[in-house]
Design a protein around this motif. Structure first.
Motif, mmCIF file in Angstrom:
data_model
loop_
_atom_site.group_PDB
_atom_site.id
_atom_site.type_symbol
_atom_site.label_atom_id
_atom_site.label_comp_id
_atom_site.label_asym_id
_atom_site.label_seq_id
_atom_site.Cartn_x
_atom_site.Cartn_y
_atom_site.Cartn_z
ATOM 1 N N MET A 287 -12.753 -13.538 -31.888
ATOM 2 C CA MET A 287 -12.436 -12.282 -32.560
ATOM 3 C C MET A 287 -11.215 -11.632 -31.898
ATOM 4 S SD MET A 287 -15.405 -9.590 -33.559
ATOM 5 C CE MET A 287 -14.855 -8.014 -32.975
ATOM 6 N N THR A 288 -10.350 -11.061 -32.706
ATOM 7 C CA THR A 288 -9.155 -10.398 -32.194
ATOM 8 C C THR A 288 -9.532 -9.172 -31.352
ATOM 9 O OG1 THR A 288 -7.914 -11.102 -34.145
ATOM 10 C CG2 THR A 288 -7.027 -9.224 -32.927
ATOM 11 N N ASP A 289 -8.954 -9.060 -30.156
ATOM 12 C CA ASP A 289 -9.234 -7.917 -29.288
ATOM 13 C C ASP A 289 -8.464 -6.692 -29.778
ATOM 14 O OD1 ASP A 289 -10.870 -9.444 -27.705
ATOM 15 O OD2 ASP A 289 -9.293 -9.918 -26.241
ATOM 16 N N ARG A 290 -9.134 -5.543 -29.766
ATOM 17 C CA ARG A 290 -8.514 -4.323 -30.300
ATOM 18 C C ARG A 290 -8.062 -3.371 -29.185
ATOM 19 N NH1 ARG A 290 -12.009 -1.287 -34.666
ATOM 20 N NH2 ARG A 290 -10.065 -0.123 -34.858
ATOM 21 N N TYR A 291 -6.843 -2.880 -29.335
ATOM 22 C CA TYR A 291 -6.292 -1.853 -28.441
ATOM 23 C C TYR A 291 -5.673 -0.757 -29.309
ATOM 24 C CZ TYR A 291 -6.807 -5.437 -24.896
ATOM 25 O OH TYR A 291 -7.336 -6.384 -24.063
ATOM 26 N N CYS A 292 -5.402 0.379 -28.692
ATOM 27 C CA CYS A 292 -4.789 1.461 -29.475
ATOM 28 C C CYS A 292 -4.098 2.450 -28.540
ATOM 29 C CB CYS A 292 -5.851 2.203 -30.297
ATOM 30 S SG CYS A 292 -6.912 3.273 -29.305
ATOM 31 N N VAL A 293 -3.365 3.383 -29.144
ATOM 32 C CA VAL A 293 -2.876 4.553 -28.406
ATOM 33 C C VAL A 293 -3.485 5.787 -29.060
ATOM 34 C CG1 VAL A 293 -0.698 4.576 -29.764
ATOM 35 C CG2 VAL A 293 -0.853 5.877 -27.619
ATOM 36 N N PHE A 294 -4.055 6.667 -28.224
ATOM 37 C CA PHE A 294 -4.567 7.951 -28.688
ATOM 38 C C PHE A 294 -3.526 9.024 -28.399
ATOM 39 C CE2 PHE A 294 -8.586 5.755 -27.589
ATOM 40 C CZ PHE A 294 -9.262 5.891 -28.796
ATOM 41 N N GLY A 295 -3.253 9.854 -29.393
ATOM 42 C CA GLY A 295 -2.342 10.976 -29.183
ATOM 43 C C GLY A 295 -2.525 11.998 -30.281
ATOM 44 N N ILE B 174 5.775 -2.086 -30.005
ATOM 45 C CA ILE B 174 6.067 -2.677 -28.694
ATOM 46 C C ILE B 174 4.966 -3.684 -28.328
ATOM 47 C CG2 ILE B 174 6.211 -2.202 -26.212
ATOM 48 C CD1 ILE B 174 7.467 0.535 -26.938
ATOM 49 N N HIS B 175 3.709 -3.284 -28.483
ATOM 50 C CA HIS B 175 2.610 -4.181 -28.090
ATOM 51 C C HIS B 175 2.475 -5.367 -29.040
ATOM 52 C CE1 HIS B 175 1.037 -2.298 -24.492
ATOM 53 N NE2 HIS B 175 1.386 -1.152 -25.037
ATOM 54 N N ALA B 176 2.835 -5.177 -30.308
ATOM 55 C CA ALA B 176 2.830 -6.322 -31.234
ATOM 56 C C ALA B 176 3.871 -7.349 -30.774
ATOM 57 C CB ALA B 176 3.119 -5.850 -32.653
ATOM 58 N N ALA B 177 5.019 -6.865 -30.333
ATOM 59 C CA ALA B 177 6.070 -7.773 -29.845
ATOM 60 C C ALA B 177 5.613 -8.483 -28.568
ATOM 61 C CB ALA B 177 7.358 -6.992 -29.588
ATOM 62 N N PHE B 178 4.982 -7.741 -27.657
ATOM 63 C CA PHE B 178 4.479 -8.356 -26.412
ATOM 64 C C PHE B 178 3.417 -9.413 -26.732
ATOM 65 C CE2 PHE B 178 5.268 -4.289 -23.639
ATOM 66 C CZ PHE B 178 6.617 -4.581 -23.604
ATOM 67 N N ARG C 150 1.653 -14.813 -26.688
ATOM 68 C CA ARG C 150 0.640 -15.551 -27.460
ATOM 69 C C ARG C 150 -0.768 -15.039 -27.177
ATOM 70 N NH1 ARG C 150 3.521 -19.626 -29.623
ATOM 71 N NH2 ARG C 150 5.382 -20.260 -28.522
ATOM 72 N N GLN C 151 -0.891 -13.708 -27.278
ATOM 73 C CA GLN C 151 -2.193 -13.072 -27.077
ATOM 74 C C GLN C 151 -2.734 -12.627 -28.438
ATOM 75 O OE1 GLN C 151 -3.716 -12.183 -23.760
ATOM 76 N NE2 GLN C 151 -2.399 -13.943 -23.338
ATOM 77 N N PHE D 155 0.045 -3.647 -20.563
ATOM 78 C CA PHE D 155 -0.278 -4.950 -21.153
ATOM 79 C C PHE D 155 -0.734 -5.917 -20.056
ATOM 80 C CE2 PHE D 155 0.504 -9.060 -23.091
ATOM 81 C CZ PHE D 155 0.295 -8.870 -24.453
ATOM 82 N N ALA D 156 -0.041 -5.873 -18.920
ATOM 83 C CA ALA D 156 -0.407 -6.752 -17.795
ATOM 84 C C ALA D 156 -1.789 -6.387 -17.246
ATOM 85 C CB ALA D 156 0.658 -6.660 -16.690
ATOM 86 N N VAL D 157 -2.097 -5.091 -17.194
ATOM 87 C CA VAL D 157 -3.420 -4.646 -16.729
ATOM 88 C C VAL D 157 -4.507 -5.190 -17.658
ATOM 89 C CG1 VAL D 157 -4.914 -2.602 -16.496
ATOM 90 C CG2 VAL D 157 -2.589 -2.566 -15.553
ATOM 91 N N TRP D 158 -4.266 -5.118 -18.960
ATOM 92 C CA TRP D 158 -5.281 -5.555 -19.935
ATOM 93 C C TRP D 158 -5.416 -7.068 -20.019
ATOM 94 C CZ3 TRP D 158 -2.435 -2.119 -23.942
ATOM 95 C CH2 TRP D 158 -2.880 -0.786 -23.839
ATOM 96 N N ARG D 159 -4.251 -7.763 -20.010
ATOM 97 C CA ARG D 159 -4.251 -9.182 -20.396
ATOM 98 C C ARG D 159 -3.967 -10.131 -19.240
ATOM 99 N NH1 ARG D 159 -6.893 -9.067 -25.008
ATOM 100 N NH2 ARG D 159 -6.192 -11.219 -25.342
ATOM 101 N N GLY D 160 -3.564 -9.577 -18.085
ATOM 102 C CA GLY D 160 -3.277 -10.434 -16.934
ATOM 103 C C GLY D 160 -1.997 -11.234 -17.073
ATOM 104 N N VAL D 161 -1.151 -10.870 -18.013
ATOM 105 C CA VAL D 161 0.131 -11.553 -18.183
ATOM 106 C C VAL D 161 1.192 -10.488 -18.469
ATOM 107 C CG1 VAL D 161 -0.576 -12.043 -20.572
ATOM 108 C CG2 VAL D 161 1.416 -13.178 -19.661
ATOM 109 N N ARG D 162 2.349 -10.619 -17.797
ATOM 110 C CA ARG D 162 3.378 -9.581 -17.917
ATOM 111 C C ARG D 162 4.453 -10.010 -18.915
ATOM 112 N NH1 ARG D 162 5.764 -5.375 -15.732
ATOM 113 N NH2 ARG D 162 4.128 -5.047 -14.220
ATOM 114 N N PRO D 163 4.639 -9.244 -19.980
ATOM 115 C CA PRO D 163 5.671 -9.616 -20.952
ATOM 116 C C PRO D 163 7.083 -9.323 -20.444
ATOM 117 C CG PRO D 163 4.384 -7.740 -21.740
ATOM 118 C CD PRO D 163 3.895 -8.044 -20.359
ATOM 119 N N GLU D 164 8.059 -10.039 -20.967
ATOM 120 C CA GLU D 164 9.475 -9.723 -20.736
ATOM 121 C C GLU D 164 9.825 -8.513 -21.591
ATOM 122 O OE1 GLU D 164 11.782 -11.114 -18.876
ATOM 123 O OE2 GLU D 164 10.380 -12.559 -18.010
ATOM 124 N N THR D 165 10.610 -7.596 -21.037
ATOM 125 C CA THR D 165 10.901 -6.369 -21.792
ATOM 126 C C THR D 165 12.308 -6.324 -22.386
ATOM 127 O OG1 THR D 165 11.521 -5.378 -19.700
ATOM 128 C CG2 THR D 165 9.294 -4.887 -20.518
#
Ligand code: ATR
Length: 279
Positions: free
Chosen positions: A1-9, A20-24, A29-30, A251-261
């Protein structure tokens, strides 16, 4: 199942975080989804619990909920504790971890992306609210020759400077007290730009070769960067790089992998006419 994340504001419709997170996620490949959720001003905790019940794995938190997220988390990282604010939540089975990636994001943008080391430099931080509190400690850790925190309400700047732990020299003051001082790096962490207000900075604050950095960003050059350019700052940068870097850190905290920015920052910059100016 796809893992769900969000921003609250609130508001959150303008947020660039979903893109940004879709690109990461694509780059790393997460398998995850990331959405923006408008939480009612009085309903942040309820919104978080509803998201967890719906399978949420983690969240970012933006204005005006960072302090409330700090209180809601059941465990805090040292950097969130120090900032007194949380911008990243991790939902576990029996705990809610609160983290703060803003300071790390700012430092990474300054040092790695813009090539401006902090060590040994004279740094001026403008503002003493939540945004300034999130970055003041990490700035001091980077070992500047001097960190001055200036604020309209001088007492808040003095309190913030006093509360910081670390060896580097630091002090808080009001804007007029900056007369006669100059800095290699001047960071705007006030919300004065939002009202189009120019901060009352004495002439000479920007040393030759200095960088003016606005943690804000917008479609146009911010009032602070306009002022900085007029007062002789050599380089101007807005907060788009910090935005991407705090997201990469989350993203790195959640997924353990650091994206290139780099590509994401280039894309953010192309989508706005924001400032990154070398003079
Ligand atoms: P944030 O979470 O964005 O930091 P905040 O905690 O309300 O928001 O802090 C806003 C900061 O911007 C403060 O440093 C505030 O100065 P005061 O502490 O004196 O209020 C600063 N600020 C906001 N509007 C300003 C203005 N018109 N001129 C100067 N400083 C301003």
């Amino acid at each position: 199942m796809t893992d769900r994340y969000c921003v609250f504001g609130n508001p959150v419709g303008h947020s660039k975080s979903p893109a940004i997170h879709a690109a990461f996620a694509a780059q790393c490949r997460q398998d995850l989804s990331y959405e923006a959720i408008l939480a009612p001003r009085e309903g942040f905790a309820d919104s978080v619990h509803a998201f967890i019940a719906a399978g949420g794995r983690g969240a970012n938190v933006t204005v005006p909920f960072k302090e409330e997220a700090y209180r809601l988390a059941t465990r805090l990282t040292a950097r969130a504790e120090r900032a007194g604010a949380v911008n990243t939540l991790v939902f576990g089975t029996d705990q809610m971890l609160g983290d703060n990636t803003d300071g790390a994001g700012l430092l990474r943008d300054l040092i790695d992306n813009l090539g401006r080391p902090i060590a040994g430099k004279r740094v001026l931080l403008l503002g003493a609210g939540g945004a300034a509190r999130g970055v003041a400690g990490p700035l001091l850790d980077a070992n500047p020759a001097l960190l001055v925190i200036a604020n309209r309400t001088a007492g808040k700047a003095r309190d913030l400077a006093r509360c910081l732990s670390g060896a580097a020299e630091r002090r808080g003051c009001a804007y007029p007290e900056l007369a006669g001082l100059s800095f290699d790096l001047v960071i705007n962490a006030t919300s004065a730009s939002l009202g189009g207000v120019m901060l009352p900075l004495p002439a000479g604050v920007f040393a030759s070769g200095s960088l003016a950095y606005d943690m804000m960003y917008g479609q146009q050059t911010t009032p602070f960067l306009t002022l900085a350019g007029n007062q002789g700052a050599a380089y101007l940068a807005d907060g788009l790089g910090m935005l991407a870097e705090q997201a990469a850190e989350a993203f790195a905290v959640w997924r353990g992998v650091r994206p290139e920015t780099a590509l994401v920052i280039a894309w953010l910059r192309a989508a706005t006419s924001g400032a990154l100016v070398t003079r």
